[in-house]
Design an enzyme around this catalytic site. Structure first.
Site, PDB file in Angstrom:
ATOM      1  N   ARG A  74      -8.004   2.358  -2.278  1.00 14.77           N
ATOM      2  CA  ARG A  74      -8.762   2.220  -1.065  1.00 14.77           C
ATOM      3  C   ARG A  74      -9.227   3.656  -0.556  1.00 14.77           C
ATOM      4  O   ARG A  74      -8.616   4.712  -0.835  1.00 14.77           O
ATOM      5  CB  ARG A  74      -7.881   1.904   0.224  1.00 14.77           C
ATOM      6  CG  ARG A  74      -8.878   1.211   1.364  1.00 14.77           C
ATOM      7  CD  ARG A  74      -8.155   0.553   2.566  1.00 14.77           C
ATOM      8  NE  ARG A  74      -8.967  -0.353   3.253  1.00 14.77           N
ATOM      9  CZ  ARG A  74      -8.340  -0.475   4.668  1.00 14.77           C
ATOM     10  NH1 ARG A  74      -7.727  -0.061   5.091  1.00 14.77           N
ATOM     11  NH2 ARG A  74      -9.500  -1.178   5.235  1.00 14.77           N
TER      12      ARG A  74
ATOM     13  N   TYR B  41      -5.835  10.611   4.447  1.00 15.20           N
ATOM     14  CA  TYR B  41      -4.600  10.844   4.116  1.00 15.20           C
ATOM     15  C   TYR B  41      -4.509  11.582   2.627  1.00 15.20           C
ATOM     16  O   TYR B  41      -5.592  12.209   2.322  1.00 15.20           O
ATOM     17  CB  TYR B  41      -3.690   9.532   3.909  1.00 15.20           C
ATOM     18  CG  TYR B  41      -3.634   8.923   5.415  1.00 15.20           C
ATOM     19  CD1 TYR B  41      -3.076   9.518   6.502  1.00 15.20           C
ATOM     20  CD2 TYR B  41      -4.125   7.688   5.467  1.00 15.20           C
ATOM     21  CE1 TYR B  41      -2.727   9.115   7.749  1.00 15.20           C
ATOM     22  CE2 TYR B  41      -3.914   6.950   7.043  1.00 15.20           C
ATOM     23  CZ  TYR B  41      -3.075   7.683   7.955  1.00 15.20           C
ATOM     24  OH  TYR B  41      -3.122   7.320   9.100  1.00 15.20           O
TER      25      TYR B  41
ATOM     26  N   GLN C 137       0.772  -1.243   0.182  1.00 19.26           N
ATOM     27  CA  GLN C 137      -0.097   0.004   0.227  1.00 19.26           C
ATOM     28  C   GLN C 137       0.727   1.433   0.027  1.00 19.26           C
ATOM     29  O   GLN C 137       1.836   1.272   0.886  1.00 19.26           O
ATOM     30  CB  GLN C 137      -0.810  -0.053   1.257  1.00 19.26           C
ATOM     31  CG  GLN C 137      -1.873   1.128   1.130  1.00 19.26           C
ATOM     32  CD  GLN C 137      -2.831   1.289   2.352  1.00 19.26           C
ATOM     33  OE1 GLN C 137      -2.340   1.638   3.517  1.00 19.26           O
ATOM     34  NE2 GLN C 137      -3.952   0.885   2.285  1.00 19.26           N
TER      35      GLN C 137
ATOM     36  N   GLY D  63      -8.394  -7.908   8.982  1.00 21.24           N
ATOM     37  CA  GLY D  63      -7.220  -7.382   9.688  1.00 21.24           C
ATOM     38  C   GLY D  63      -7.168  -7.633  10.986  1.00 21.24           C
ATOM     39  O   GLY D  63      -5.954  -8.651  11.196  1.00 21.24           O
TER      40      GLY D  63
END
Length: 375
Positions: A231, A179, A103, A322
């Site tokens: 994502r 982000y 990622q 996760g």
């Protein structure tokens, strides 16, 4: 709505990257890298173990520029000097039988001051993030210049080239969790009046340019199938912020691109939107309806059981896991073998004590879950 799928059947992306099953490891922060972002042996061992059951491992965030480092201990893919260790990481994931996807991201205004060593964070605009506690001030970032935007676009391409060179099977653009990509798309963090701000189309421009750069790099460098995913978070709680209507626009643009998949970021796959117009069913269902089969969708959020897997796959093509894999590294094998009674079911505060973690990760998890170390 998609028909029910078998989690243990193989899945192939448009690029030709083939997963042995429909379960992937979700990207998670591990704070295990060296101060300069170089992969450590502890990090390699952590991923190798969890790669033994899933179809693919998506690593935690790897910054594409030093100025985009989000936190200390974060993985970096910003320099060619890091290629030897990145190659070892990709190989370790392959040793477990999984595809390796890294990622790639830029922290933007969410970069922690300690990570930037005193330098000011940058973002779409000079607007600080809102802290959950209104009494806690947050640093104000510096607005990126257009030339810096172009440099960052190129940095995402360079990171993709390094991922290919290191032997990864793909990259995932981190456009979620507030982000940098999300900061450009959000009307809260993007108050620009130039070609990168204002309308939805202009706020999407940075994402679009990064995607074009990445696909150009893949076409020029990848000799074997290489996947590119994206994502995203479906909405923001700030006002102004990304609405579910904005997300419909984002999805329409992303599915028109050559992306291999879209990956929804949720803490609970059953979560319902804050938008009163979209509260008739979970967000995952609405996103699946919006994509309408145009791209594979990865669903995620609190998956701990066989029931959760099946529920997610009713409205997604792949399920990401996760925290359960964090505390139960061989959980997928238990799922495949019908050993559900052997799955770790304790809450995560207690469950982190069941597994050996390297010290930086263990300390991070203790702080995260407010656990008391057994010493």
């Amino acid at each position: 709505m998609n028909s029910q799928k078998d989690f243990n059947e193989a899945f192939e992306f448009h690029s030709g990257v083939r997963l042995r099953n429909r379960v992937v490891m979700s990207p998670m922060t591990t704070v295990q890298s060296f101060f300069n972002g170089t992969v450590t042996e502890d990090e390699i061992a952590y991923y190798r173990e969890r790669a033994t059951g899933v179809g693919a491992v998506i690593t935690g965030s790897a910054n594409v520029q030093d100025g985009g480092k989000g936190w200390p201990g974060e993985l970096s893919i910003a320099h060619d000097a890091q290629l030897p260790e990145l190659t070892k990481l990709a190989s370790a994931i392959h040793d477990g039988g999984a595809k390796a996807i890294v990622q790639i991201f830029h922290g933007g205004r969410m970069s922690e001051p300690d990570a930037l060593r005193g330098k000011q964070a940058v973002s779409a605009s000079a607007v600080p993030a809102e802290h959950r506690d209104p009494n806690v001030p947050t640093p104000t970032p510096r607005m990126m210049t257009v030339s810096e935007i172009h440099e960052t676009v190129k940095a995402f391409g360079d990171a993709t080239r390094r991922a290919i060179t290191a032997g990864f099977d793909g990259v995932e653009l981190h456009g979620a969790n507030t982000y940098l990509f999300q900061q450009f798309f959000s009307p809260h963090s993007n108050r620009r009046t130039d070609e990168y701000g204002g309308s939805l189309e202009k706020r999407y421009r940075f994402i679009d340019e990064a995607l074009h750069e990445i696909f150009k790099v893949v076409q020029a460098n990848a000799k074997t199938p290489f996947a590119v995913g994206y994502r995203f978070s479906p909405e923001e709680f700030t006002n102004p912020g990304i609405s579910f209507t904005d997300t419909h626009y984002l999805i329409s643009k992303l599915i028109a691109s050559p992306l291999d998949y879209l990956h929804l970021s949720l803490d609970d796959y059953k979560r319902v939107s804050i938008d009163p117009d979209y509260q008739g069913k979970p967000i995952l269902n609405y996103v699946n309806d919006a994509i309408d089969g145009a791209k594979p969708l990865i669903g995620v959020g609190g998956v701990r059981s066989r029931e959760d897997v099946n529920n997610v796959l009713e409205n997604a093509d792949i399920v990401a896991v996760g925290q359960q894999l964090l505390v139960d590294p061989y959980w997928v094998q238990k799922l495949i073998n019908g050993a559900d009674d052997e799955m770790v079911t304790a809450d995560f505060v207690k469950a982190i004590e069941y597994v050996h973690f390297a010290r930086p990760l263990y300390d991070f998890l203790v702080a995260r879950y407010q656990s008391i170390p057994n010493v």
